[in-house]
Write a protein that holds these residues in place. Structure first.
Motif, short mmCIF file in Angstrom:
data_model
loop_
_atom_site.label_atom_id
_atom_site.label_comp_id
_atom_site.label_asym_id
_atom_site.label_seq_id
_atom_site.Cartn_x
_atom_site.Cartn_y
_atom_site.Cartn_z
N GLU A 59 14.57 -34.96 -27.52
CA GLU A 59 15.09 -33.98 -26.39
C GLU A 59 14.38 -32.68 -26.24
O GLU A 59 14.23 -32.12 -25.27
N ALA A 60 14.20 -32.06 -27.36
CA ALA A 60 13.67 -30.76 -27.38
C ALA A 60 12.28 -30.79 -26.71
O ALA A 60 11.90 -29.88 -25.72
N LEU A 61 11.50 -31.81 -26.97
CA LEU A 61 10.02 -31.70 -26.44
C LEU A 61 10.29 -32.14 -24.85
O LEU A 61 9.53 -31.74 -24.01
N GLU A 62 11.28 -33.15 -24.37
CA GLU A 62 11.34 -33.24 -23.14
C GLU A 62 11.99 -31.94 -22.25
O GLU A 62 11.37 -31.73 -21.10
N LEU A 116 7.71 -30.51 -21.79
CA LEU A 116 7.59 -31.28 -20.63
C LEU A 116 8.09 -30.84 -19.41
O LEU A 116 7.65 -31.06 -18.32
N ALA A 117 9.26 -30.15 -19.53
CA ALA A 117 9.90 -29.51 -18.48
C ALA A 117 9.36 -27.97 -18.05
O ALA A 117 9.58 -27.57 -17.08
N GLY A 118 8.63 -27.58 -19.27
CA GLY A 118 8.10 -26.17 -18.95
C GLY A 118 8.89 -25.09 -18.75
O GLY A 118 8.83 -24.19 -18.04
N ASP A 119 10.11 -25.31 -19.50
CA ASP A 119 11.28 -24.54 -19.51
C ASP A 119 11.20 -23.47 -20.89
O ASP A 119 11.51 -23.94 -21.84
N VAL A 120 10.66 -22.13 -20.38
CA VAL A 120 10.74 -21.37 -21.52
C VAL A 120 12.09 -20.89 -22.16
O VAL A 120 12.23 -20.61 -23.43
N GLU A 121 13.10 -20.80 -21.25
CA GLU A 121 14.29 -20.31 -21.55
C GLU A 121 15.03 -21.43 -22.56
O GLU A 121 16.12 -21.09 -23.12
N ALA A 126 5.10 -21.64 -22.02
CA ALA A 126 4.79 -20.98 -20.68
C ALA A 126 3.16 -21.32 -20.13
O ALA A 126 3.06 -21.62 -19.02
N PHE A 127 2.17 -21.47 -21.15
CA PHE A 127 1.01 -21.79 -21.01
C PHE A 127 0.97 -23.43 -20.36
O PHE A 127 0.39 -23.55 -19.25
N ASN A 157 -0.04 -24.55 -16.49
CA ASN A 157 -1.27 -25.02 -16.32
C ASN A 157 -1.05 -26.20 -15.31
O ASN A 157 -2.03 -26.69 -14.61
N GLY A 158 0.37 -26.62 -15.26
CA GLY A 158 0.50 -27.77 -14.02
C GLY A 158 0.39 -29.10 -13.94
O GLY A 158 1.07 -29.84 -13.57
N ASP A 159 -0.39 -29.54 -15.12
CA ASP A 159 -0.65 -30.83 -15.11
C ASP A 159 -0.54 -31.43 -16.81
O ASP A 159 -1.32 -32.50 -16.94
N PHE A 160 0.22 -30.95 -17.49
CA PHE A 160 0.48 -31.33 -18.83
C PHE A 160 1.32 -32.57 -18.97
O PHE A 160 2.30 -32.52 -18.01
#
Length: 280
Positions: free
Chosen positions: A33-36, A40-45, A74-75, A79-82
């Motif tokens: 869940e943490a990784l997702e 994967l979500a790109g959610d820094v918060e 954040a990186f 990056n947009g395509d991770f």
């Protein structure tokens, strides 16, 4: 394979303490869940919900602490395509190990093992070993294909003992062991990019290395992580003259190793950006 499918692959066994199964399953679900919800979500918060403020980081590219973890997210978000494909996930009490294929770290896909330690409801420590994706090996196998189902939970400790004994005797002590006591001689699938199936394939590879004057020596097994028929070891040693980190995943069936995956990468150099916690 989806996260829900991964969580459903474990076959429960009555002989295993229910509390141990519950703890491992809970930690596995939490890490996925943490990784997702972060990488994967790109959610820094979201990082604060899942990672400890003082997270210990063993990847030499990143500093300890949650600010560095937020920087990673954040990186990747920018990056947009991770993307990540989680092939195998095993949990051993507070340790969760992920065998994955990543895209977006760089120009080429990366194969890796990520290992997380969960403490007080947060990810408190992280180790990894990563290498660029390689072509199919001499037997036509990739670095990630093969069996994924977790079975034989009642044999977890026995399988961990078998693998650790094999590594210690054969690759650390270099004893003249009978490999058939550890590896199934008629059914051994190999996913190392350079090695063919079977004991003959392993023997041929080692002979070729010897002809080139290259030795592979393990000096210490740092971690043995197991869930049922899967055992992951984190070891260090040398490959030729180069200090090396060896992450090896074994599948055990009926008391013998029948499948092997690995990620072999150089140890951090003296000029690594960060190595405060060390590789292991």
């Amino acid at each position: 394979m989806t996260i829900h499918t991964l969580l459903a692959t474990a076959t429960l066994a009555v002989a295993v303490p229910v509390a141990a199964i519950a703890d491992s399953a809970e930690n596995k679900a939490f890490v996925l869940e943490a990784l997702e919800n972060t990488l994967l979500a790109g959610d820094v918060e979201a990082v604060d919900r899942y990672f400890a403020t003082d997270i210990i980081q063993h990847n030499e590219m990143f500093a300890n602490g949650i600010d560095a973890q937020k920087g990673v997210v954040a990186f990747l978000s920018g990056n947009g395509d991770f993307s990540a494909e989680y092939i195998r996930v095993i949990a051993d009490d507070d340790i969760v190990a992920v065998h994955a294929r990543y895209q977006g770290f760089g120009p080429d896909p990366v194969i890796g093992f990520d290992v997380f330690r969960v403490e007080n409801g947060k990810i408190a420590e992280h180790w990894d070993n990563l290498i660029p994706e390689q072509p199919l090996n001499p037997s036509g196998r990739s670095q990630i294909d093969g069996a994924t189902e977790i079975t034989d939970l009642d044999r977890t400790e026995a399988n961990k003992d078998l693998v650790e004994d094999f590594l210690t005797r054969a690759l650390i002590n270099h004893e003249q062991v009978d490999f058939t006591q550890y590896i199934n001689p008629s059914n051994y699938a190999q996913h190392n990019p350079l090695v063919a199936d079977g004991l003959d394939g392993f023997g041929a590879f080692m002979a070729q290395m010897a002809e080139q004057g290259i030795s592979m020596d393990y000096t210490e097994v740092h971690e043995v992580i197991g869930e049922g028929n899967f055992v992951l070891t984190l070891s260090e040693g040398t490959l030729g003259a180069e200090a090396t980190a060896f992450y090896d995943l074994f599948r055990v069936e009926d008391g013998l190793i029948v499948e092997h995956w690995d990620v072999i990468a150089p140890m951090p150099a003296a000029d690594a950006p960060h190595n405060e916690a060390g590789k292991f």
